[in-house]
Design a protein around this motif. Structure first.
Motif, short mmCIF file in Angstrom:
data_model
loop_
_atom_site.label_atom_id
_atom_site.label_comp_id
_atom_site.label_asym_id
_atom_site.label_seq_id
_atom_site.Cartn_x
_atom_site.Cartn_y
_atom_site.Cartn_z
N UNK A 180 0.83 -1.20 0.00
CA UNK A 180 0.00 0.00 0.00
C UNK A 180 0.87 1.26 0.00
N UNK A 181 1.93 1.26 0.80
CA UNK A 181 2.82 2.43 0.86
C UNK A 181 3.52 2.62 -0.48
N UNK A 182 3.96 1.55 -1.10
CA UNK A 182 4.61 1.67 -2.41
C UNK A 182 3.62 2.19 -3.45
N UNK A 183 2.38 1.77 -3.36
CA UNK A 183 1.34 2.27 -4.27
C UNK A 183 1.11 3.76 -4.05
N UNK A 184 1.11 4.20 -2.79
CA UNK A 184 0.94 5.62 -2.49
C UNK A 184 2.02 6.44 -3.19
N UNK A 185 3.28 6.02 -3.06
CA UNK A 185 4.37 6.79 -3.65
C UNK A 185 4.41 6.68 -5.17
N UNK A 186 3.84 5.64 -5.74
CA UNK A 186 3.73 5.59 -7.21
C UNK A 186 2.72 6.64 -7.69
N UNK A 187 1.67 6.84 -6.90
CA UNK A 187 0.64 7.81 -7.27
C UNK A 187 0.99 9.23 -6.84
N UNK A 188 1.81 9.37 -5.81
CA UNK A 188 2.14 10.69 -5.27
C UNK A 188 3.17 11.37 -6.16
N UNK A 189 2.88 12.60 -6.54
CA UNK A 189 3.77 13.27 -7.50
C UNK A 189 4.72 14.26 -6.85
N UNK A 201 9.98 0.03 4.70
CA UNK A 201 8.82 -0.29 3.87
C UNK A 201 8.88 0.44 2.53
N UNK A 202 9.58 1.56 2.51
CA UNK A 202 9.74 2.33 1.29
C UNK A 202 10.95 3.24 1.47
N UNK A 203 11.73 3.42 0.40
CA UNK A 203 12.82 4.40 0.45
C UNK A 203 12.97 5.05 -0.92
N UNK A 204 13.43 6.28 -0.87
CA UNK A 204 13.65 7.09 -2.07
C UNK A 204 14.86 7.95 -1.82
N UNK A 205 15.72 8.08 -2.80
CA UNK A 205 16.82 9.03 -2.70
C UNK A 205 16.93 9.79 -4.01
N UNK A 206 17.16 11.09 -3.88
CA UNK A 206 17.18 11.95 -5.07
C UNK A 206 18.54 11.97 -5.74
N UNK A 249 -0.57 10.13 3.79
CA UNK A 249 -0.22 8.71 3.79
C UNK A 249 -1.06 7.87 4.75
N UNK A 250 -1.28 8.29 6.01
CA UNK A 250 -2.12 7.46 6.88
C UNK A 250 -3.53 7.25 6.35
N UNK A 251 -4.11 8.29 5.77
CA UNK A 251 -5.45 8.16 5.19
C UNK A 251 -5.45 7.17 4.03
N UNK A 252 -4.41 7.24 3.20
CA UNK A 252 -4.28 6.33 2.06
C UNK A 252 -4.14 4.89 2.55
#
Length: 163
Positions: free
Chosen positions: A7-16, A36-41, A126-129
């Motif tokens: 679910x968290x990965x799905x959130x960040x796929x949709x989050x722009x 559960x999820x990580x991102x680095x710029x 994120x918590x709502x999602x």
């Protein structure tokens, strides 16, 4: 893979909003430090497993230290360790799921307040999602065979067995 992780990965796929995170790393981890999820710029030696463990430890340590604050408040705590251009920001997300930590590690940033505002936006959405998708996993039309059965009805079902 945990359902919440999906679910968290799905959130960040949709989050722009992640494209605006510069010189930073974002990590969402469980209380035990499992990411559960990580991102680095940018390409760095940022290891999400190590970062997750350290984030969970820092949060737990700061929570214990906060008990020395004499007045009880209902304010939500955030961990913020920063200078004018670099820092670490951690917040706890709670809901109908086990607590998780959202963290931002940043450096060489001209406007950290703008970056933290982006993270607070994620913190509110994120918590709502997660809740919408986790609670949405159960089928409301699903019927359980013994959903509303009384003790007397159970006794009647097994009366012939207990001879």
């Amino acid at each position: 893979m945990d359902n919440i992780e999906v679910v968290i990965q799905e959130f960040f796929r949709e989050y722009s909003g992640l494209d605006s995170l510069v010189n930073s790393g974002l990590i969402v981890c469980r209380q035990d430090g499992i990411p559960l999820y990580s991102f680095k710029s940018v390409e760095t030696d940022f290891d999400s497993d190590t970062a997750g463990a350290l984030i969970a430890g820092v949060w737990q340590a700061s929570s214990v230290l906060s008990q020395f604050i004499p007045e009880e408040t209902q304010d939500e705590f955030r961990f913020n360790y920063a200078t004018s251009s670099k820092g670490i920001y951690i917040t706890k997300l709670s809901g109908y799921f086990d607590d998780i930590y959202l963290s931002l590690i940043y450096f060489d940033v001209d406007n950290p307040a703008k970056l933290k505002a982006r993270i607070r936006s994620i913190e509110s959405k994120l918590p709502e999602f997660i809740e919408a998708h986790l609670l949405g996993d159960s089928d409301p039309n699903e019927v359980f065979l013994f959903d509303d059965i009384s003790d007397n009805e159970v006794d009647d079902l097994f009366a012939g067995v207990l001879g």
